[in-house]
Design an enzyme around this catalytic site. Structure first.
Site, PDB file in Angstrom:
ATOM      1  N   GLU A  35     -10.965  -4.176  -7.194  1.00  0.00           N
ATOM      2  CA  GLU A  35      -9.968  -5.091  -7.756  1.00  0.00           C
ATOM      3  C   GLU A  35      -8.966  -5.441  -6.649  1.00  0.00           C
ATOM      4  O   GLU A  35      -8.073  -4.664  -6.342  1.00  0.00           O
ATOM      5  CB  GLU A  35      -9.224  -4.456  -8.936  1.00  0.00           C
ATOM      6  CG  GLU A  35      -8.288  -5.456  -9.614  1.00  0.00           C
ATOM      7  CD  GLU A  35      -7.172  -4.813 -10.427  1.00  0.00           C
ATOM      8  OE1 GLU A  35      -6.582  -5.543 -11.248  1.00  0.00           O
ATOM      9  OE2 GLU A  35      -6.873  -3.620 -10.254  1.00  0.00           O
ATOM     10  N   ASP A  45      -9.839   0.434  -9.413  1.00  0.00           N
ATOM     11  CA  ASP A  45      -8.619  -0.179  -9.917  1.00  0.00           C
ATOM     12  C   ASP A  45      -7.567  -0.272  -8.805  1.00  0.00           C
ATOM     13  O   ASP A  45      -7.439   0.643  -7.994  1.00  0.00           O
ATOM     14  CB  ASP A  45      -8.073   0.680 -11.070  1.00  0.00           C
ATOM     15  CG  ASP A  45      -6.827   0.082 -11.688  1.00  0.00           C
ATOM     16  OD1 ASP A  45      -6.918  -1.022 -12.238  1.00  0.00           O
ATOM     17  OD2 ASP A  45      -5.749   0.704 -11.589  1.00  0.00           O
ATOM     18  N   GLN A  85       0.794  -1.227   0.000  1.00  0.00           N
ATOM     19  CA  GLN A  85       0.000   0.000   0.000  1.00  0.00           C
ATOM     20  C   GLN A  85       0.830   1.283   0.000  1.00  0.00           C
ATOM     21  O   GLN A  85       0.279   2.370  -0.085  1.00  0.00           O
ATOM     22  CB  GLN A  85      -0.984  -0.055   1.178  1.00  0.00           C
ATOM     23  CG  GLN A  85      -1.866  -1.300   1.024  1.00  0.00           C
ATOM     24  CD  GLN A  85      -2.974  -1.434   2.033  1.00  0.00           C
ATOM     25  OE1 GLN A  85      -2.843  -0.951   3.155  1.00  0.00           O
ATOM     26  NE2 GLN A  85      -4.044  -2.098   1.637  1.00  0.00           N
TER      27      GLN A  85
END
Ligand SMILES: *[C@@H]1O[C@H](CO)[C@@H](O)[C@H](O)[C@H]1NC(C)=O
Ligand SMILES: *[C@@H]1O[C@H](CO)[C@@H](O)[C@H](O)[C@H]1NC(C)=O
Ligand SMILES: CC(=O)N[C@H]1CO[C@H](CO)[C@@H](O)[C@@H]1O
Length: 475
Positions: A238, A211, A172
């Site tokens: 996703e 996305d 992340q």
């Protein structure tokens, strides 16, 4: 159980404390696509004018939603992946202008089809500098009037890239393939993304395909989503399931539907390896709950990665859809793309999608229009929430099952014909096989199937085909 989460919360008084907790966050998402038509057609790379045209057909043929490629300004280049390298939030892309986007949303709404737009909150471009398709220039960490270098993550790994895919921090905070990673915990970045998303909401979208959602912390997404001017929209995230540590798809179910990538792998393995009988227990595998999973036979990445695609032999793409649109698990998306030789190939005909009545045209595959797939969308809509019933199988490559007493499907993924007496649970009469044709007045453009005493007696299904009947196509 396709109903909106919000609706079921409000309807069930005993859940009111949950509703309060959810509204405290201000993040209440639709669970599964809302309304009575749940199937999403993913018209990959189609431009806005062509989607505007196609929506009339989609609406008439039972699709409730169309998923479209990103709308924001992106880097130049014909390759499809240039669309995922964000340069600015102008609604100007190779698919058209803001006015064309608005016109598409309106046309689709008129046809009863909601637009789900692919949105990118995770990153900007992956190349070091350039000029986007709307004329905005940028360098890797500098987007004039939008972001400066303080608005990006620097994770301390070589190349600033993800090195360890089991590490949540890296997933992340590092870059996915050099894509400049937005500091989504900062209020400036959040406000910018909220403004961009609100713009698309103003333009009338029904939802978002987020996305690279796996690479944006859930807390950051909640902070963004809770400030949007419209709540209760549909989100599909996703989040590619990799197994092992790091981030899992289950972490994201509090903010919408999550794409169940294990399903895509199972479809490939079941249909390519001659073992579709293993699909019987799919809904009990402990994967994402059915009302939290968005499922598909392929998407744009998977069809380029050796999974099922229009190139699969022996009708496997169509047969897998016969399964996907009849077996009660998840909200189905039908991926519809174009012919490609090279993985990078962009769309044909200047991104203007075209079809023949039941097939592709000019390089477009139009899988959403294939007789078998469109027939199965109608099957899906007709059987609704009816339970799985009367499962039977021949060898490992032959399965058949019903949905209550509303529909029945036989899938033969093997070479040889499969003949036996099938118990359908359906009322006696003549039915149009919607895998091979369509009911038209009192006739059927495909095979006609006769049920007697609830059975198809001594019925033979040739190899590499399916038969699907439902009460909405009784003759
Ligand atoms: C990758 O990250 C996980 C989770 O933080 C850690 O347990 C593992 O040791 C890391 N692997 C390597 C090779 O550093
Ligand atoms: C977001 O939009 C508001 C209202 O239009 C505007 O005042 C603000 O400057 C915008 N912020 C950013 C960071 O784009
Ligand atoms: C033999 C058998 O199991 N028949 C079932 C088929 O499905 C219908 C609808 O659920 C049932 O009513 C039958 O009992």
């Amino acid at each position: 159980m396709p109903s909106t989460f919000l609706h079921s919360l409000l309807a069930a008084a005993s859940f009111s404390s949950v509703a309060l907790a959810a509204s405290a966050y201000g993040v209440i998402q639709a669970r599964s696509t809302p309304g009575s038509k749940h199937v999403i057609a993913n018209l990959f790379q189609w431009n806005w004018d062509s989607v505007a045209n196609e929506c009339a057909w989609l609406g008439k043929n039972g699709y409730g939603f169309v998923q479209v490629s990103p709308a924001n300004e992106h880097i130049q280049g014909s390759q499809w992946w240039t669309d995922y390298q964000v340069v600015s939030y102008k609604i100007q892309s190779k698919r058209g202008s803001e006015a064309q986007f608005k016109n598409m949303v309106n046309a689709c709404q008129t046809a009863g089809v909601g637009v789900i737009v692919d949105i990118i909150w995770n990153h900007m471009a992956g190349i070091d500098s350039g000029t986007g398709v709307a004329g905005s220039s940028f360098t890797h960490y500098n987007y004039p009037n939008i972001y400066t270098q303080d608005d990006f993550h620097y994770c301390g790994q070589p190349g600033n890239d993800i090195q360890n895919w089991s590490d949540t921090f890296q997933l992340q905070n590092c870059e996915l393939a050099n894509l400049a990673d937005l500091k989504t915990e900062s209020s400036k970045v959040r406000t910018t993304l909220i403004n961009h998303t609100n713009k698309l909401i103003d333009l009338g979208v029904a939802g978002f395909r987020v996305d690279a959602s796996k690479h944006v912390a859930v807390a950051d997404q909640k902070a963004i989503m809770s400030k949007l001017k419209k709540q209760g929209l549909y989100y599909t995230h996703e989040v590619v399931y990799e197994g092992g540590g790091g981030v899992t798809s289950y972490d994201y179910t509090s903010i919408g539907d999550v794409q169940e990538f294990r399903y895509v792998t199972l479809m490939r393995d079941a249909f390519n390896n001659g073992n579709i009988a293993q699909l019987q227990g799919l809904k009990d595998k402990g994967w994402l709950a059915s009302n939290k999973a968005n499922v598909f036979v392929a998407n744009h990445d998977r069809e380029r990665g050796g999974y099922l695609s229009y190139k699969s032999p022996s009708n496997r793409y169509a047969l897998a859809h016969a399964f996907s649109l009849s077996y009660p698990y998840g909200t189905p998306t039908v991926f519809s793309g174009y012919s490609f030789n090279n993985n990078d190939d962009g769309a044909p005909t200047g991104n203007y999608g075209t079809c023949n009545s039941n097939s592709g045209a000019n390089g477009w595959q139009c899988q959403h229009r294939w007789t078998s797939i469109a027939g199965m969308v109608a099957f899906y809509n007709k059987v609704g929430t009816a339970a799985l019933a009367n499962w039977t199988q021949g060898n490992n490559n032959q399965i058949a099952y019903g949905r209550g007493n509303v529909g029945y499907v036989i899938i033969n993924n093997g070479d040889a014909a499969w003949a036996k007496t099938f118990t359908t649970g359906l009322a006696d009469g003549k039915y149009c096989d919607v895998y091979s044709g369509k009911k038209s007045g009192t006739t059927c453009t495909g095979k006609t199937v006769t049920v007697k005493s609830g059975k198809l007696t001594g019925y033979s299904v040739p190899g590499h085909t399916a038969v699907a009947i439902h009460t909405g196509a009784k003759l």
